[in-house]
Design a protein around this motif. Structure first.
Motif, PDB file in Angstrom:
ATOM      1  N   CYS A   6       1.058  -0.937  -0.188  1.00 35.09           N
ATOM      2  CA  CYS A   6      -0.393   0.334  -0.133  1.00 35.09           C
ATOM      3  C   CYS A   6       0.868   1.343  -0.058  1.00 35.09           C
ATOM      4  O   CYS A   6       2.137   1.118   0.803  1.00 35.09           O
ATOM      5  CB  CYS A   6      -0.581  -0.194   1.356  1.00 35.09           C
ATOM      6  N   ASP A   9      -2.984   5.081   1.596  1.00 27.37           N
ATOM      7  CA  ASP A   9      -4.104   4.601   2.197  1.00 27.37           C
ATOM      8  C   ASP A   9      -5.015   5.633   2.811  1.00 27.37           C
ATOM      9  O   ASP A   9      -4.339   7.503   2.551  1.00 27.37           O
ATOM     10  CB  ASP A   9      -3.602   3.367   3.344  1.00 27.37           C
ATOM     11  N   GLN A  19       2.439   5.885   3.043  1.00 27.19           N
ATOM     12  CA  GLN A  19       2.790   4.869   4.075  1.00 27.19           C
ATOM     13  C   GLN A  19       3.934   4.448   3.941  1.00 27.19           C
ATOM     14  O   GLN A  19       5.150   4.446   2.541  1.00 27.19           O
ATOM     15  CB  GLN A  19       1.872   3.214   3.628  1.00 27.19           C
ATOM     16  N   ALA A  22       6.529   1.976   1.792  1.00 23.31           N
ATOM     17  CA  ALA A  22       5.632   2.505   0.686  1.00 23.31           C
ATOM     18  C   ALA A  22       7.770   3.579   0.265  1.00 23.31           C
ATOM     19  O   ALA A  22       8.866   3.033  -0.453  1.00 23.31           O
ATOM     20  CB  ALA A  22       4.652   2.543   0.266  1.00 23.31           C
ATOM     21  N   SER A  47      -7.155  -4.715 -11.307  1.00 17.58           N
ATOM     22  CA  SER A  47      -5.880  -5.020 -10.456  1.00 17.58           C
ATOM     23  C   SER A  47      -5.610  -6.871 -11.676  1.00 17.58           C
ATOM     24  O   SER A  47      -4.096  -7.040 -12.133  1.00 17.58           O
ATOM     25  CB  SER A  47      -5.959  -5.913  -9.554  1.00 17.58           C
ATOM     26  N   PHE A  60      -1.764  -7.996  -7.311  1.00 10.99           N
ATOM     27  CA  PHE A  60      -2.931  -7.094  -6.815  1.00 10.99           C
ATOM     28  C   PHE A  60      -4.247  -7.747  -6.670  1.00 10.99           C
ATOM     29  O   PHE A  60      -4.187  -8.636  -7.235  1.00 10.99           O
ATOM     30  CB  PHE A  60      -3.046  -5.936  -8.149  1.00 10.99           C
ATOM     31  N   THR A  70      -9.311  -3.086  -3.242  1.00  6.09           N
ATOM     32  CA  THR A  70      -8.383  -1.549  -3.408  1.00  6.09           C
ATOM     33  C   THR A  70      -8.882  -0.831  -3.078  1.00  6.09           C
ATOM     34  O   THR A  70      -9.830  -0.033  -3.645  1.00  6.09           O
ATOM     35  CB  THR A  70      -7.617  -2.057  -5.224  1.00  6.09           C
ATOM     36  N   LYS A  71      -7.946  -0.597  -1.869  1.00  6.90           N
ATOM     37  CA  LYS A  71      -8.107   0.851  -1.150  1.00  6.90           C
ATOM     38  C   LYS A  71      -7.418   1.720  -1.329  1.00  6.90           C
ATOM     39  O   LYS A  71      -6.048   1.461  -0.645  1.00  6.90           O
ATOM     40  CB  LYS A  71      -8.277   0.481   0.162  1.00  6.90           C
ATOM     41  N   GLY A  72      -7.156   2.923  -1.316  1.00 11.23           N
ATOM     42  CA  GLY A  72      -6.235   3.486  -1.499  1.00 11.23           C
ATOM     43  C   GLY A  72      -5.974   3.559  -3.009  1.00 11.23           C
ATOM     44  O   GLY A  72      -6.479   3.174  -4.085  1.00 11.23           O
ATOM     45  N   TRP A  74      -2.010   1.151  -4.381  1.00  8.68           N
ATOM     46  CA  TRP A  74      -0.899  -0.301  -4.092  1.00  8.68           C
ATOM     47  C   TRP A  74       0.041   0.206  -5.078  1.00  8.68           C
ATOM     48  O   TRP A  74      -0.455   0.360  -6.095  1.00  8.68           O
ATOM     49  CB  TRP A  74      -1.862  -1.432  -4.157  1.00  8.68           C
ATOM     50  N   THR A  93      -5.092   1.331  -8.270  1.00 10.88           N
ATOM     51  CA  THR A  93      -6.627   2.641  -7.780  1.00 10.88           C
ATOM     52  C   THR A  93      -7.163   2.448  -6.910  1.00 10.88           C
ATOM     53  O   THR A  93      -7.744   1.605  -7.935  1.00 10.88           O
ATOM     54  CB  THR A  93      -5.619   3.684  -8.785  1.00 10.88           C
ATOM     55  N   GLU A  94      -7.957   2.847  -5.973  1.00 11.04           N
ATOM     56  CA  GLU A  94      -8.808   2.315  -5.370  1.00 11.04           C
ATOM     57  C   GLU A  94     -10.072   2.548  -6.301  1.00 11.04           C
ATOM     58  O   GLU A  94      -9.875   3.281  -6.964  1.00 11.04           O
ATOM     59  CB  GLU A  94      -9.691   3.058  -4.326  1.00 11.04           C
TER      60      GLU A  94
END
Length: 454
Positions: A6, A9, A19, A22, A47, A60, A70-72, A74, A93-94
Motif C-alpha cells: 500500500c 491509504d 505509508q 512504501a 487489478s 494485486f 483495492t483501497k487507496g 497500491w 488505484t481504488e
C-alpha cells in the motif's frame, strides 16, 4: 518487490496518508522509473491487467464480490522488461464510484494523484465507450480544480497542463461490438476518436456533452485504445488467480499481450517539467508532497512540489558529497602526518569526487547555492584536517626528538658534562642531536616548531 504494498491509504479521519514502508522502497530505487497507473470504476478488472504487466498471475488483489477490493493506491515495483536499468512502477488505484466511500471528492483526489504520479494512465471500463462511460469521467473535467501548476494561482493555458500529464490508454473490457463505423472496419484508436468527437452547437445540452470530451482531448493528446473481449466464462471470473490459461479466451490473451507490449515499448520514463528524470527516490518525494498538500486541504501545485523536492534533493546531495570527502580524508588521516603538498593533493582529489557526487544527485541548483554550500563545508573540513595533520606532525617530531636526546639526557643525569671540557662535549652532542633531528624530520610540517623548543 515480490508483491504489492500500500502506497497511499485513508486514515481514520478520512484523509489520505502515505505509508512509510512504501516510501522506504522507493528511496532505494536510484533508477529512472516508468510509472503506470490504472483508474476506473470499481469491480471492472483493473487489478488483473496490472498483475499481467508485472508478469504475474497474482499480486494485486482481484476480489470476487461486489465489494471494492483495492483501497487507496497500491504499488508494485518490478524490473522493466524491455528498458535496461529502469524500474516499472505499477499503481493500482481504488475503484471509482464505490458506494461505501461516502465522500464525493475522494474519487477525484485518487484520480488526480494517479494523473500527477504516472507517466502512463490507463482508464479501465466495461462495455463500450458510450456517452454514459464518458460522463462518468467527470473527474477529468475537475482536474484543473484539483491540480495547479503555479502558485500563487495564475491563469494557465490548457496546453501547460498537457506538459505534465501522462499518456492515456483506454482499456475497454467485455467489449462485444464490431469495430465498424458507417459500414467500414475501423481500428480501436479510431473507435476512441469517434467516441470523443465533438458535437456542433452552443446549447447547454451540447456543451455538457462536449465538456468531458474536450477535456480528454486537451489534457491527453497522446491516446490509445484497447478493446478486450470477455476473458472467460462468467462462472470462472471469481477464480481468475487460479484459472488454467486454457480456460481464458485466446482472443482476450492476445489483446492482453498487445496491451502489455505497447506499455513496455511506448510508456516513457517519468519526467518533470524541465525534463529532469524521475527516479524512485524522487517519486517518493512527489508522493509525500502531493498527499500532504491534499491532506492539508490545499490543492497540489506542481511548481511547489518541484521546489520542495529540489530543496530536499540538494540538501541530501550536499550531505552525500561531504560524506564522500570525509570518507576519503578519514582514511588518509590514518597516515598522518603527511607533507603539505601531499595532503593538499589528496584534498583536491576528494573534493572533485564530492562535487561529482553532488552533481549526480542535485536538482535545479541553478544559482549554485547548494554547490557553494558544499565547497564551504569542504574547506572548513580541510582546515580541520590540516590542524589534525599539524598536531600529528608535532607529536611525531616531539617523539623523535625525545628518542634522539635520551643518551644525552642520561649523560646529564650521570654528571658526564660536569667535568673539565664537559661544556664542549655538551655542545657537540647537542649539535649532533639537532643535525640528526633535522635530517630525519626535515619533511615534517612542524619540524621548526619543535626544534625551537629544544
Amino acid at each position: 518487490m515480490d508483491k504489492p504494498v500500500c502506497l497511499i491509504d485513508t486514515a481514520s479521519d478520512g484523509k489520505l496518508c502515505v505509508q512509510g514502508s512504501a516510501l522506504q522502497v522507493l528511496e532505494q530505487i536510484q533508477q529512472p522509473v516508468v510509472v503506470v497507473a490504472v483508474v476506473g470504476l470499481y469491480r471492472t478488472g483493473k487489478s488483473y491487467l496490472m498483475n499481467r504487466l508485472a508478469g504475474k498471475q497474482t499480486g494485486f488483489a482481484l476480489g470476487s464480490t461486489i465489494e471494492s477490493k483495492t483501497k487507496g493506491i497500491w504499488m508494485w515495483c518490478v524490473p522493466h522488461p524491455t528498458k535496461a536499468e529502469t524500474t516499472l512502477v505499477l499503481l493500482d488505484t481504488e475503484g471509482l464510484g464505490d458506494v461505501d466511500k461516502g465522500d464525493s471528492k475522494h474519487d477525484t483526489r485518487i484520480f488526480s494523484l494517479a494523473v500527477l504520479l504516472s507517466s502512463t494512465l490507463v482508464l479501465n471500463s466495461r462495455g463500450t465507450i458510450d456517452n454514459r462511460a464518458i460522463e462518468e469521467l467527470q473527474y477529468v473535467t475537475e482536474l484543473t480544480e484539483y491540480i495547479k501548476i503555479k502558485s500563487p494561482d495564475e491563469a494557465v493555458d490548457d496546453a501547460e497542463f498537457v506538459k505534465f500529464f501522462p499518456s492515456f490508454i483506454w482499456a475497454v473490457r467485455d467489449f462485444t461490438l464490431q469495430l465498424n463505423i458507417d459500414g467500414k472496419d475501423t481500428t480501436e484508436d479510431e473507435y476512441l476518436e469517434f467516441a470523443l468527437k465533438l458535437k456542433l452547437g452552443n446549447s447547454s445540452q451540447v456543451n455538457n456533452y462536449n465538456l468531458p470530451r474536450e477535456c480528454i482531448r486537451k489534457y491527453f493528446p497522446s491516446r490509445k485504445c484497447f478493446t478486450f473481449p470477455f476473458q472467460t466464462n462468467p462462472d470462472n471470473v471469481s477464480y481468475l488467480e487460479t484459472l488454467d490459461p486454457a480456460e481464458i479466451s485466446q482472443r482476450f490473451l492476445e489483446v492482453t499481450g498487445r496491451f502489455c507490449q505497447f506499455i513496455f515499448d511506448q510508456s516513457q520514463v517519468k519526467n518533470l517539467k524541465d525534463g529532469h528524470t524521475v527516479t524512485g527516490r524522487v517519486l517518493g518525494h512527489l508522493v509525500k508532497t502531493y498527499v500532504d498538500t491534499i491532506a492539508s486541504g490545499a490543492v497540489p501545485c506542481l511548481e511547489n512540489a518541484v521546489i520542495s523536492m529540489a530543496l530536499i534533493e540538494n540538501e541530501a546531495a550536499v550531505k552525500e558529497g561531504l560524506e564522500v570527502y570525509q570518507s576519503g580524508m578519514e582514511k588518509l588521516k590514518k597516515s598522518f602526518p603527511l607533507e603539505l603538498n601531499e595532503i593538499t593533493s589528496e584534498h583536491q582529489c576528494f573534493s572533485l569526487m564530492a562535487t561529482q557526487t553532488f552533481m549526480k544527485r542535485s536538482f535545479r541548483d541553478s544559482d549554485g547555492k547548494h554547490l557553494a554550500s558544499l565547497e564551504e563545508a569542504i574547506n572548513h573540513q580541510f582546515d580541520s584536517y590540516l590542524w589534525d595533520n599539524e598536531n600529528a606532525s608535532e607529536a611525531k617530531c616531539e617523539s623523535l626528538l625525545s628518542v634522539l636526546s635520551e643518551p644525552m639526557t642520561e649523560r646529564i643525569n650521570q654528571g658526564f658534562y660536569a667535568t673539565a671540557g664537559g661544556y664542549d662535549l655538551f655542545c657537540q652532542d647537542l649539535e649532533d642531536i639537532v643535525n640528526q633531528y633535522n635530517t630525519l624530520a626535515y619533511q615534517e610540517v612542524k619540524v621548526m616548531n619543535v626544534t625551537l623548543l629544544t
